[in-house]
Design an enzyme around this catalytic site. Structure first.
Site, short mmCIF file in Angstrom:
data_model
loop_
_atom_site.label_atom_id
_atom_site.label_comp_id
_atom_site.label_asym_id
_atom_site.label_seq_id
_atom_site.Cartn_x
_atom_site.Cartn_y
_atom_site.Cartn_z
N GLY A 11 0.84 -1.20 0.00
CA GLY A 11 0.00 0.00 0.00
C GLY A 11 0.86 1.24 0.00
O GLY A 11 2.03 1.21 -0.40
N CYS A 12 0.31 2.32 0.48
CA CYS A 12 0.99 3.61 0.50
C CYS A 12 2.37 3.47 1.15
O CYS A 12 2.49 3.01 2.28
CB CYS A 12 0.13 4.58 1.29
SG CYS A 12 0.94 6.13 1.65
#
Length: 173
Positions: A11-12
């Protein structure tokens, strides 16, 4: 022993730095992009979902202090390994969870760890995090590096996008 490198996508990338950065034996955690077909991409290019790149962190570590297997265990505990389409509020290919290995040894460790997690019964759904050979890693722009230190309030907001609750529910003993 020489410094080694691990690459993880979960993810981020802002949310993937701090859990590793705070461990002994970690020399650097670099936010960046990997897996795509565009050399030296910008954040805007990757965010457009046209480069094939995934946001990732490259971790430089001393294997005499912290092992690759320990890093993989830390990695699992930052992610939802049952979600192949992104992580928490971050959706799309550029946020898919991937362990990128740099050697046959890293591949074997990652695959054994994934099998152990799948067999543990911790998750009802299948473990879909992919394990792939590392491709060129491109560091992100400076303003993305050490984001949790530079922008603590924004970092906290990102963590509240579901990651923090998921970690508390599934990973804390």
């Amino acid at each position: 022993m020489a410094e080694e490198t691990a690459i993880f996508a979960g993810g981020c990338f802002w949310c993937m730095v701090q859990p590793f950065d705070t461990q002994p034996g970690i020399n650097a955690v670099i936010s960046g992009y990997t897996g795509g077909h565009v050399p030296n991409p910008t954040y805007e290019q990757v965010a457009s979902h046209t480069t094939g790149h995934t946001e990732a962190v490259e971790i430089k570590f001393d294997p005499a202090v912290i092992s690759y297997a320990q890093l993989v265990e830390i990695y699992w505990q930052q992610t939802d390994p049952t979600d192949a389409m992104g992580q928490f509020q971050d959706r799309g290919d550029s946020y898919r969870p991937v362990i990128l290995y740099n050697s046959p040894e890293q591949k074997a460790i990652a695959e054994a760890s994934k099998a152990k997690l799948a067999a543990s019964g911790k998750f009802a759904e299948p473990i879909v995090t992919s394990i792939e050979p590392a491709k060129p890693f491109y560091p992100a722009e400076d303003y993305h590096q050490d984001f949790y230190k530079k922008n603590p309030l924004r970092f906290e907001m990102e963590e509240r996008g579901g990651r923090e609750q998921f970690k508390a529910q599934h990973w804390q003993h």
